[in-house]
Design a protein around this motif. Sequence first.
Motif, PDB file in Angstrom:
ATOM      1  N   CYS A 299     -44.626  17.191 -13.363  1.00  0.00           N
ATOM      2  CA  CYS A 299     -45.823  17.821 -13.298  1.00  0.00           C
ATOM      3  C   CYS A 299     -46.626  17.567 -14.390  1.00  0.00           C
ATOM      4  N   LEU A 300     -48.038  17.841 -14.446  1.00  0.00           N
ATOM      5  CA  LEU A 300     -48.865  17.756 -15.846  1.00  0.00           C
ATOM      6  C   LEU A 300     -49.673  19.050 -15.907  1.00  0.00           C
ATOM      7  N   TRP A 301     -49.484  19.821 -16.858  1.00  0.00           N
ATOM      8  CA  TRP A 301     -50.027  21.046 -17.385  1.00  0.00           C
ATOM      9  C   TRP A 301     -51.288  20.499 -17.969  1.00  0.00           C
ATOM     10  N   VAL A 302     -52.412  21.103 -17.720  1.00  0.00           N
ATOM     11  CA  VAL A 302     -53.883  20.628 -18.195  1.00  0.00           C
ATOM     12  C   VAL A 302     -54.765  21.977 -18.690  1.00  0.00           C
ATOM     13  N   ARG A 303     -55.041  21.827 -20.070  1.00  0.00           N
ATOM     14  CA  ARG A 303     -56.050  22.445 -20.429  1.00  0.00           C
ATOM     15  C   ARG A 303     -57.642  21.817 -20.871  1.00  0.00           C
ATOM     16  N   GLY A 304     -58.730  21.990 -19.796  1.00  0.00           N
ATOM     17  CA  GLY A 304     -59.566  21.181 -20.021  1.00  0.00           C
ATOM     18  C   GLY A 304     -59.995  20.597 -18.823  1.00  0.00           C
ATOM     19  N   ASP A 305     -60.543  19.294 -18.613  1.00  0.00           N
ATOM     20  CA  ASP A 305     -60.961  18.776 -17.692  1.00  0.00           C
ATOM     21  C   ASP A 305     -59.726  18.061 -16.791  1.00  0.00           C
ATOM     22  N   PRO A 306     -59.380  18.583 -15.340  1.00  0.00           N
ATOM     23  CA  PRO A 306     -58.206  18.206 -14.818  1.00  0.00           C
ATOM     24  C   PRO A 306     -58.275  16.883 -14.359  1.00  0.00           C
ATOM     25  N   GLU A 307     -59.384  16.030 -14.401  1.00  0.00           N
ATOM     26  CA  GLU A 307     -59.680  14.804 -13.586  1.00  0.00           C
ATOM     27  C   GLU A 307     -59.532  13.854 -14.997  1.00  0.00           C
ATOM     28  N   LEU A 308     -59.612  14.226 -16.177  1.00  0.00           N
ATOM     29  CA  LEU A 308     -59.738  13.200 -17.219  1.00  0.00           C
ATOM     30  C   LEU A 308     -58.550  12.456 -17.495  1.00  0.00           C
ATOM     31  N   ALA A 309     -57.431  12.956 -17.533  1.00  0.00           N
ATOM     32  CA  ALA A 309     -56.068  12.168 -17.898  1.00  0.00           C
ATOM     33  C   ALA A 309     -56.127  11.140 -16.883  1.00  0.00           C
ATOM     34  N   ALA A 310     -56.486  11.317 -15.444  1.00  0.00           N
ATOM     35  CA  ALA A 310     -56.398   9.925 -14.648  1.00  0.00           C
ATOM     36  C   ALA A 310     -57.403   8.976 -14.705  1.00  0.00           C
ATOM     37  N   HIS A 311     -58.561   9.255 -15.303  1.00  0.00           N
ATOM     38  CA  HIS A 311     -59.416   8.191 -15.664  1.00  0.00           C
ATOM     39  C   HIS A 311     -59.061   7.118 -16.973  1.00  0.00           C
ATOM     40  N   ALA A 312     -58.009   7.763 -17.844  1.00  0.00           N
ATOM     41  CA  ALA A 312     -57.783   7.057 -19.154  1.00  0.00           C
ATOM     42  C   ALA A 312     -57.354   5.538 -18.730  1.00  0.00           C
ATOM     43  N   ILE A 313     -56.677   5.298 -17.517  1.00  0.00           N
ATOM     44  CA  ILE A 313     -56.143   4.140 -17.048  1.00  0.00           C
ATOM     45  C   ILE A 313     -57.288   2.946 -16.959  1.00  0.00           C
ATOM     46  N   GLU A 314     -58.628   3.838 -16.772  1.00  0.00           N
ATOM     47  CA  GLU A 314     -59.702   2.741 -16.273  1.00  0.00           C
ATOM     48  C   GLU A 314     -60.227   2.489 -17.710  1.00  0.00           C
ATOM     49  N   GLY A 315     -59.622   1.655 -18.536  1.00  0.00           N
ATOM     50  CA  GLY A 315     -60.185   0.867 -19.687  1.00  0.00           C
ATOM     51  C   GLY A 315     -60.065   1.850 -20.976  1.00  0.00           C
TER      52      GLY A 315
END
Lengths: 392, 392
Positions: free
Chosen positions: A112-128
Amino acid sequence: MAEPTADVEDPRLAAVAWARLAEPGDELAVGLVAALGPVAALAWLRREAWDPPAGEREPWERARARWRPRLDGLDPARELAQITRLGGTVLHPADRRWPRAFDDLGPRAPQCLWVRGDPELAAHAIEGGVAIVGARAATPYGEHVAFELAAALAGDGRVVVSGGAYGIDAVAHRASLAVNGPTVAVMAGGLDRFYPTGHTELLTRVAREGAVVSELGPGSAPSRSRFLTRNRLIAALAAACVVVEAGWRSGTMSTAQHAARLLRPVGAVPGPVTSASSAGCHRLLREQLAVCVTDAEEVRELVAELGPAATAGMERDRERDDSAVRLDDVPPGLAPREALVWEALPARGAAHPDSVVRVCGLAHGEVLAALGLLELRGHAVRDGDRVRRVAR
Amino acid sequence: MAEPTADVEDPRLAAVAWARLAEPGDELAVGLVAALGPVAALAWLRREAWDPPAGEREPWERARARWRPRLDGLDPARELAQITRLGGTVLHPADRRWPRAFDDLGPRAPQCLWVRGDPELAAHAIEGGVAIVGARAATPYGEHVAFELAAALAGDGRVVVSGGAYGIDAVAHRASLAVNGPTVAVMAGGLDRFYPTGHTELLTRVAREGAVVSELGPGSAPSRSRFLTRNRLIAALAAACVVVEAGWRSGTMSTAQHAARLLRPVGAVPGPVTSASSAGCHRLLREQLAVCVTDAEEVRELVAELGPAATAGMERDRERDDSAVRLDDVPPGLAPREALVWEALPARGAAHPDSVVRVCGLAHGEVLAALGLLELRGHAVRDGDRVRRVAR
């Protein structure tokens, strides 16, 4: 043996439970959860009565012995409440916001992935997006280059991923924040306390304007081994990895090696040969694990090497059903090990047992035994030296 | 048309004459001399009456028109006397001391090599010697690294080859002299005057303790194009080439490119990405023309890549007869172009015309025409899309 806690029916809470039961990178646990889903895997772990087929008892009993003591006091709902109080959340693999880039980790993916902050951001990292990592013992030269790179790349809107440490990591986050660009810090401990303590203010700002993430639940303390396993997440999240400064042997080198293994392009920033802080970068260049990068434009070229496949794959994966459990594919009545091995067989075509070993993360002998049982029960069939699934 | 000077019968003097008649890198001249020997090639050039076969007249008449004006006042004996007065000598390809490494240049090999200093030294450079080259606009960092590398490598007894220029070149020679190691400076002009003038003292010392060499006779002034063609000799002489600092576009880059084309391992020393003097080195690394080298040990590894083949080849070549003329292989009565093309055919087996083009340095159409004539006269035969020599 501790008294097992109550059953968990929610896949997210079950994923949180598994993150607590198994250490990061426990391939058997990841494979089990991937094959059965976290809820069913947890139920299996609780059934004292379950009796694995003869000859398969030993590895599973060893794994159970490793995981069951942690059932004691397990309370995923409490952990979730903790992160909620901190304004955070937790993602599990069936969540729409789950970084599909983690799939490339196979049996080393997080639970699982614990997140503090924008919960969508980590998934966007792979996009460049780019992982910018480097030595804690950075020089002013390295900090200067890291700042220039991170500011330019975050200025493009690319997610800058790093580890929140002193030195290069901190400069990468600061530069991203300076240009109001997106940045993600991946921690090696729980998100209830930021580490290092000296970066509490910086990481609080990253959590507010970007995201601070971890695979470890609240209260988990960072350790040397957790820093090293954490590095695989930094490498997996971003589309490319750039090492700005690194000692000859250092944690940063492990991030670069993870990235290379994940087929993410790796860049290394050269520096004076007289600087020990650049020795790791030069080593990566010599061993051709990394390409020489000297400015943001060259990093953009590096990212472009990955091509649009990554994001295309991401879109495709997002269309998948939100339900965590892929169990309906697996023939009913299989023991966990056989289920894992069956899952590791390709949906179409045949696979060599060696490739099954790589995919499912079990030992060679275990895989051969499971394949034999699957064959006996009519779920798999030999095809030369390969094995294929039998369609039902 | 100038009055031709007297015939030259000595191969060494004839080679000197050809060095004066043709500019460095004149592939037609090199091919002609290689096929006929310098004496016969010179005799051909002098014969007004020679009539090339129909359809072949043009390229040879163009070449003659290029070379013949220089017959005027040609006096190789006087040039030899000049270098002798300076304590020097001249080597030609049939000399035992001729650097066989020049053979790798094929049609771009020099016609002769003027030497002030040890006339054996240049030939030894291929035995583990290293070309250390770099920017005239060197930084203190680059000069420091160049000194360390050259001192260590010359200290091994390896010949350090460079171009005698300001900056990195000068440091490489000075470091070699400082450890009493062997060093060779390759000039872009005649050896009667050292260039740059400010290096007269340094180059006089190199000539006394090592060797200063050039393919150009006394009185030849260096020019931009001669610097660039000179660089191929630096690259060819040594077993490997190391670029310490270089601008993005610079003469040094041409030396590295020559070395790569000659299959000599190339190393580049990284530096700060903020230094324009390291931009060429980083470019070589990015384009994978060079391997990253950071100390003398890594340069030794680079040289070891070449393996013992170079020196083995050298020994074998040295066993060849001293007589310059390989004419006895060529069927008698061939015009120069046919002789060149016949020479370019392999002694055994067949070759594709494209490979003949590469070997002899003539234009594609010229090669096809010559192959046709050789076939008509029974000296060559088609073998599918390839051509082979006919044994006599």
